[in-house]
Design a protein around this motif. Structure first.
Motif, PDB file in Angstrom:
ATOM      1  N   ALA A 328      70.507  40.440  13.055  1.00 41.25           N
ATOM      2  CA  ALA A 328      69.809  39.090  12.104  1.00 41.25           C
ATOM      3  C   ALA A 328      69.174  39.280  11.192  1.00 41.25           C
ATOM      4  CB  ALA A 328      69.544  38.238  13.205  1.00 41.25           C
ATOM      5  N   VAL A 329      69.292  38.438  10.357  1.00 42.74           N
ATOM      6  CA  VAL A 329      68.379  38.550   8.982  1.00 42.74           C
ATOM      7  C   VAL A 329      67.044  37.745   9.394  1.00 42.74           C
ATOM      8  CG1 VAL A 329      68.447  38.283   6.666  1.00 42.74           C
ATOM      9  CG2 VAL A 329      70.529  39.077   7.587  1.00 42.74           C
ATOM     10  N   LEU A 330      66.072  38.041   9.282  1.00 47.37           N
ATOM     11  CA  LEU A 330      64.744  37.084   9.182  1.00 47.37           C
ATOM     12  C   LEU A 330      64.878  36.058   7.812  1.00 47.37           C
ATOM     13  CD1 LEU A 330      61.703  38.572  10.483  1.00 47.37           C
ATOM     14  CD2 LEU A 330      61.820  36.523   9.157  1.00 47.37           C
ATOM     15  N   SER A 331      64.542  35.055   8.215  1.00 53.59           N
ATOM     16  CA  SER A 331      64.691  34.131   6.988  1.00 53.59           C
ATOM     17  C   SER A 331      63.487  33.276   6.794  1.00 53.59           C
ATOM     18  CB  SER A 331      65.681  33.004   7.099  1.00 53.59           C
ATOM     19  OG  SER A 331      65.676  32.292   8.271  1.00 53.59           O
ATOM     20  N   ASP A 332      62.499  33.120   7.854  1.00 54.24           N
ATOM     21  CA  ASP A 332      61.567  32.233   7.686  1.00 54.24           C
ATOM     22  C   ASP A 332      60.589  32.295   8.972  1.00 54.24           C
ATOM     23  OD1 ASP A 332      59.902  30.151   6.479  1.00 54.24           O
ATOM     24  OD2 ASP A 332      61.394  28.536   7.337  1.00 54.24           O
ATOM     25  N   LEU A 345      56.850  30.858  15.339  1.00 57.51           N
ATOM     26  CA  LEU A 345      58.430  30.487  15.217  1.00 57.51           C
ATOM     27  C   LEU A 345      58.955  31.333  14.008  1.00 57.51           C
ATOM     28  CD1 LEU A 345      58.171  26.568  15.400  1.00 57.51           C
ATOM     29  CD2 LEU A 345      57.853  28.316  17.195  1.00 57.51           C
ATOM     30  N   VAL A 346      60.164  31.884  14.486  1.00 56.36           N
ATOM     31  CA  VAL A 346      60.623  32.872  13.506  1.00 56.36           C
ATOM     32  C   VAL A 346      62.227  32.385  13.313  1.00 56.36           C
ATOM     33  CG1 VAL A 346      61.434  35.364  12.901  1.00 56.36           C
ATOM     34  CG2 VAL A 346      59.292  34.830  14.099  1.00 56.36           C
ATOM     35  N   GLY A 347      62.658  31.991  12.151  1.00 55.39           N
ATOM     36  CA  GLY A 347      63.847  31.637  11.892  1.00 55.39           C
ATOM     37  C   GLY A 347      64.850  32.807  11.561  1.00 55.39           C
ATOM     38  N   TRP A 348      66.099  33.008  11.812  1.00 53.88           N
ATOM     39  CA  TRP A 348      66.997  34.021  11.786  1.00 53.88           C
ATOM     40  C   TRP A 348      68.336  33.451  11.444  1.00 53.88           C
ATOM     41  CZ3 TRP A 348      64.812  39.033  13.070  1.00 53.88           C
ATOM     42  CH2 TRP A 348      63.797  38.835  13.808  1.00 53.88           C
ATOM     43  N   THR A 349      68.996  34.350  10.570  1.00 51.09           N
ATOM     44  CA  THR A 349      70.585  33.856  10.530  1.00 51.09           C
ATOM     45  C   THR A 349      71.406  35.131  11.169  1.00 51.09           C
ATOM     46  OG1 THR A 349      70.513  34.703   8.400  1.00 51.09           O
ATOM     47  CG2 THR A 349      70.278  32.492   8.544  1.00 51.09           C
ATOM     48  N   GLY A 379      67.290  24.662   7.473  1.00 53.64           N
ATOM     49  CA  GLY A 379      66.791  24.807   6.352  1.00 53.64           C
ATOM     50  C   GLY A 379      65.058  24.680   6.209  1.00 53.64           C
ATOM     51  N   GLY A 380      64.375  25.866   6.724  1.00 51.45           N
ATOM     52  CA  GLY A 380      63.145  25.930   6.399  1.00 51.45           C
ATOM     53  C   GLY A 380      62.475  25.296   7.547  1.00 51.45           C
ATOM     54  N   ILE A 381      61.279  26.038   8.115  1.00 50.03           N
ATOM     55  CA  ILE A 381      60.344  25.573   9.302  1.00 50.03           C
ATOM     56  C   ILE A 381      59.093  25.272   8.611  1.00 50.03           C
ATOM     57  CG2 ILE A 381      59.551  26.218  11.665  1.00 50.03           C
ATOM     58  CD1 ILE A 381      61.619  28.478  11.465  1.00 50.03           C
ATOM     59  N   SER A 382      58.650  24.122   8.869  1.00 52.25           N
ATOM     60  CA  SER A 382      57.114  23.656   8.255  1.00 52.25           C
ATOM     61  C   SER A 382      56.430  23.175   9.579  1.00 52.25           C
ATOM     62  CB  SER A 382      57.378  22.695   7.204  1.00 52.25           C
ATOM     63  OG  SER A 382      58.053  21.504   7.790  1.00 52.25           O
ATOM     64  N   HIS A 389      50.445  21.629  16.916  1.00 54.46           N
ATOM     65  CA  HIS A 389      51.712  22.132  17.793  1.00 54.46           C
ATOM     66  C   HIS A 389      53.110  21.695  17.534  1.00 54.46           C
ATOM     67  CE1 HIS A 389      50.535  18.155  19.210  1.00 54.46           C
ATOM     68  NE2 HIS A 389      51.745  18.025  19.600  1.00 54.46           N
ATOM     69  N   GLU A 390      53.410  21.232  16.505  1.00 60.51           N
ATOM     70  CA  GLU A 390      54.655  20.759  16.161  1.00 60.51           C
ATOM     71  C   GLU A 390      55.102  21.602  14.890  1.00 60.51           C
ATOM     72  OE1 GLU A 390      54.254  16.029  15.987  1.00 60.51           O
ATOM     73  OE2 GLU A 390      52.559  16.825  15.257  1.00 60.51           O
ATOM     74  N   ALA A 391      56.199  21.473  14.817  1.00 60.97           N
ATOM     75  CA  ALA A 391      57.003  22.180  13.531  1.00 60.97           C
ATOM     76  C   ALA A 391      58.120  21.337  13.222  1.00 60.97           C
ATOM     77  CB  ALA A 391      57.609  23.742  13.680  1.00 60.97           C
ATOM     78  N   TRP A 392      58.689  21.186  12.085  1.00 62.97           N
ATOM     79  CA  TRP A 392      60.073  20.320  11.541  1.00 62.97           C
ATOM     80  C   TRP A 392      60.694  21.550  10.782  1.00 62.97           C
ATOM     81  CZ3 TRP A 392      54.950  19.012  11.768  1.00 62.97           C
ATOM     82  CH2 TRP A 392      54.624  17.818  12.436  1.00 62.97           C
ATOM     83  N   PHE A 393      62.116  21.237  11.005  1.00 61.61           N
ATOM     84  CA  PHE A 393      63.078  22.040  10.262  1.00 61.61           C
ATOM     85  C   PHE A 393      64.332  21.107   9.923  1.00 61.61           C
ATOM     86  CE2 PHE A 393      63.650  22.973  14.834  1.00 61.61           C
ATOM     87  CZ  PHE A 393      65.035  22.653  15.036  1.00 61.61           C
ATOM     88  N   GLY A 394      65.060  21.378   8.896  1.00 65.34           N
ATOM     89  CA  GLY A 394      66.425  20.802   8.666  1.00 65.34           C
ATOM     90  C   GLY A 394      67.402  21.348   9.225  1.00 65.34           C
ATOM     91  N   TYR A 395      68.409  20.651   9.637  1.00 65.86           N
ATOM     92  CA  TYR A 395      69.449  21.160  10.205  1.00 65.86           C
ATOM     93  C   TYR A 395      70.713  20.368   9.719  1.00 65.86           C
ATOM     94  CZ  TYR A 395      73.222  22.180  13.482  1.00 65.86           C
ATOM     95  OH  TYR A 395      74.449  22.652  14.041  1.00 65.86           O
ATOM     96  N   THR A 396      71.922  21.253   9.578  1.00 67.37           N
ATOM     97  CA  THR A 396      73.087  20.679   9.172  1.00 67.37           C
ATOM     98  C   THR A 396      74.234  21.441   9.798  1.00 67.37           C
ATOM     99  OG1 THR A 396      74.453  19.751   7.296  1.00 67.37           O
ATOM    100  CG2 THR A 396      73.434  21.741   6.950  1.00 67.37           C
ATOM    101  N   ASP A 397      75.386  20.904   9.713  1.00 74.81           N
ATOM    102  CA  ASP A 397      76.595  21.863   9.837  1.00 74.81           C
ATOM    103  C   ASP A 397      77.860  21.129   9.267  1.00 74.81           C
ATOM    104  OD1 ASP A 397      77.669  19.824  11.749  1.00 74.81           O
ATOM    105  OD2 ASP A 397      76.327  20.831  13.317  1.00 74.81           O
TER     106      ASP A 397
END
Length: 690
Positions: A328-332, A345-349, A379-382, A389-397
């Protein structure tokens, strides 16, 4: 269909001698957009296009359905500052997304509506950045698609403009200092101070104090450096640490410096080298715990996260926290520290599908994963700058309009925080990821989207990009859904040159290896044909920008393989591309015609120079934008003239030349018109009648 004759275009005997090679350029006169002859030719092409597209069956149906599916609207992730948060949202009837803020008492207000700034729809909001307290907002707008951003500052509480315009701020980051009294930003030198033709380059980093004339801005960085450099600038949340990065054009590498603003003046930061002259990309995040987190692909083409002390930011002091994954590729990443056990929290693709893992912040140990709505794109983790203790991220498919998800690290649950505001009926589709083999034996992946229950060779659009490390990931697309609902197939190839498998995958499709990208596309087409998805007379290809170069090369290399082509905002004259628009910033991706070896790479595939008389070419539509300051439309103009002259088949070569529109953001109605014309053209020439 009775076709009008092509507008006459003279062929001049213009030949350059480059490194011992004769390079003909019969349509160089089309490079001058102000020449009356060029204007006359463009007007004639416009008349031809209007006549052709008017006769295309299904155009109105495509337009109506695309517009209907775009009524989903859109929503962006929140940015938290002080007691406020800011976000973008577009409702079903809006032409552009609007920037909103939610005040501490929960009141939601529209801060910036591009249509209120300009009811014609030609003004776009290019970027925005609130100060650290959420009291002031820096924002950038441009007109007519030219992306020539002017920077302004707004008082968030009142909505009044307190500063601006500051011009020459295209692609400028804004890094606020605490208190909102000053910010660092990037601005080009005045045209009077740079050589003619280089007005788009020569950026510098400045310190600006709000309420003070820009003539008094202090130049912080950039003097004497490479003219095509882009600069990044950021200030840590506590205002102590400044970081500046420099990249030569779009090169996949950067130099990086930090300064302790508690130990040196804001006007004269004492910069310490983090990396310089290193073939890698690195970014820094100054944690609330006093540690420095390093996001880098140095010695890790799929990226890793390291940690160190801010006082010792160099590589020899880095300690791996999240090592490179074998696949996997580390993205965020984001840090949640208002917990008994702080986490990262670590985002991957993974094969272009997004996932988020949960790790212990101190050891890096993986301790869980974040639930996501499906197999799509994140799309990004903020998080909140002050922690939490909260995080937000965009999602689409493929069938889900953009949503914003909220993750609660205390409960481990993900919930919907905001959905796109419009209710639309999305057609059912199936999505399958396949693996095929390219010419040199490399395995490449492709996403195939189709209507359930359809079989046999079907009209198919094959889309690709293959450049600049950009990944092709699933996402909601009104155009794709409209095409598939009508009975077609839409295939997206994850070609080399992209970022789907990390930086090695990117570099396997750039510079001397660019032909790999074209080979990957040809192999994707052959796979679709061999597996019965489509047939050569039912297969179209589509791409824009670097993807326009892709399909331009494809139609000249394998005209037998494709029935139709849509080539949008393309690079096509690869011998002279550096001389126009932002071309000089891309020689790190393609190479330079000034260097013999690199000229040979470019000459081997430059689409404009590989058009041959008497060849039956696919039906081709060029779509370009008159205000495009990234890729000049002259590429498509010259290639269109060359193909119209050379075409041996009864298939049209058309030019759609759109005024007051640029390379990037546009009003929704313009998007609908463009997409409808493209789909109707491709349907006509691949036999889609559904």
């Amino acid at each position: 269909m009775t076709r009008q004759p092509y507008p006459p275009a003279r062929r001049d005997d213009v030949v350059d001698e480059l490194h011992g090679t004769s390079v003909p350029d019969p349509y160089r006169w089309l490079e001058d957009s102000d020449d009356p002859v060029t204007k006359e030719w463009l007007e004639a092409q416009e008349s031809l296009f209007a006549a052709e597209v008017k006769a295309l069956p299904g155009r109105e149906r495509f337009r109506e359905r695309i517009a209907e599916l775009l009524k989903s609207g859109s929503v962006g992730a929140p940015v938290w500052r002080g007691g406020r948060h800011f976000f973008m949202r577009r409702t079903p009837e809006q032409e552009h997304a609007v920037l909103y803020t939610v005040d501490p008492d929960g009141t939601e207000r529209a801060l910036l509506d591009p249509m209120r700034l300009d009811p014609t729809g030609l003004t776009t909001l290019d970027a925005w950045q609130p100060d650290k307290e959420g009291r002031l907002l820096a924002y950038q707008i441009s007109v007519g698609g030219d992306e020539e951003s002017n920077l302004y500052v707004m008082d968030v509480a009142t909505g009044t403009r307190v500063e601006g315009p500051i011009d020459r701020c295209r692609y400028s980051p804004v890094a606020w200092l605490p208190g909102g009294e000053a910010f660092y930003y990037v601005r080009r030198l005045p045209a009077t101070e740079v050589p003619q033709g280089e007005e788009q380059f020569h950026r510098r980093v400045y310190l600006h104090r709000v309420g003070v004339s820009t003539e008094d801005d202090v130049m912080i960085f950039g003097h004497g450096m490479e003219k095509t450099n882009y600069y990044g600038v950021a200030v840590s949340r506590d205002g102590r640490w400044l970081q500046i990065s420099a990249s030569r054009g779009t090169a996949p590498r950067n130099d990086l410096w930090v300064a302790d603003l508690h130990a040196s003046a804001h006007e004269a930061p004492e910069l310490v080298v983090v990396q310089e002259g290193v073939d890698a990309q690195t970014g820094l995040h100054f944690g609330r715990d006093g540690l420095l987190y390093v996001f880098t692909d140095r010695d890790a083409p799929r990226s890793r996260i390291c940690v160190t002390d801010p006082a010792t930011p160099q590589v020899e002091h880095w300690r791996d926290l999240i090592p490179q994954d074998p696949e996997a590729v580390l993205s965020d990443f984001a840090i949640l520290d208002d917990l008994d056990r702080p986490v990262m929290l670590v985002g991957w693709t993974r094969h272009a599908i997004s996932e988020i893992s949960v790790h212990d912040l101190r050891s890096g140990e993986r301790i869980g994963s974040v639930p996501t709505p499906g197999l799509g794109t994140i799309g990004g983790i903020s998080e909140r700058p002050e922690g939490g203790h909260e995080a937000w991220f965009g999602y689409t498919d493929n069938t889900t309009p953009p949503t914003i998800q909220r993750y609660d690290a205390r409960t481990g649950e993900t919930t919907l925080w905001a959905a796109s505001p419009g209710a639309v009926e999305v057609p059912p589709v199936t999505a399958e990821q396949v693996v095929y083999r390219s010419a040199d034996g490399t395995d490449v992946r492709m996403l195939i989207i189709s209507k359930p229950g359809t079989e046999g060779p079907r009209p198919t659009i094959l889309y690709g990009y293959g450049g600049f490390g950009i990944s092709m990931t699933p996402g909601y697309s009104a155009s794709i859904l409209t095409w598939v609902e009508a009975g077609g197939v839409y295939a997206i190839a994850q070609l080399r040159g992209g970022g789907e498998r990390g930086e090695d995958w990117h570099r396997a499709g750039m510079l001397a290896h660019k032909q790999n990208v074209f080979d990957d596309l040809h192999a994707a087409a052959e796979h679709l044909i061999a597996t019965g998805v489509t047939a050569p007379d039912r297969l179209a290809i589509s791409g824009g920008s670097n993807g326009g170069l892709l399909v331009g090369a494809a139609l000249t290399q394998r005209p037998d393989l494709y029935a139709a082509v849509v080539c949008s905002a393309p690079l096509l004259d690869m011998v002279r591309y550096e001389q126009f628009g932002l071309g000089a910033t891309w020689n790190v991706e393609y190479g330079s015609a000034e260097k013999p070896e690199e000229f040979a790479w470019l000459w081997s595939y430059s689409p404009y120079h590989h058009v041959r008389e008497g060849v039956p070419y696919p039906a081709t539509m060029f779509t370009v934008f008159q205000s495009d300051t990234r890729v000049h439309p002259l590429h498509a103009w010259k290639m269109c003239a060359a193909l119209q002259h050379a075409q041996a088949a009864d298939r049209p070569i058309l030019l759609r030349n759109e005024a007051e529109t640029g390379h990037g953001a546009r009003a929704v109605s313009k998007t609908v018109e463009l997409a409808a014309d493209q789909l109707a053209f491709l349907a006509r020439h691949t036999g889609l009648t559904g």
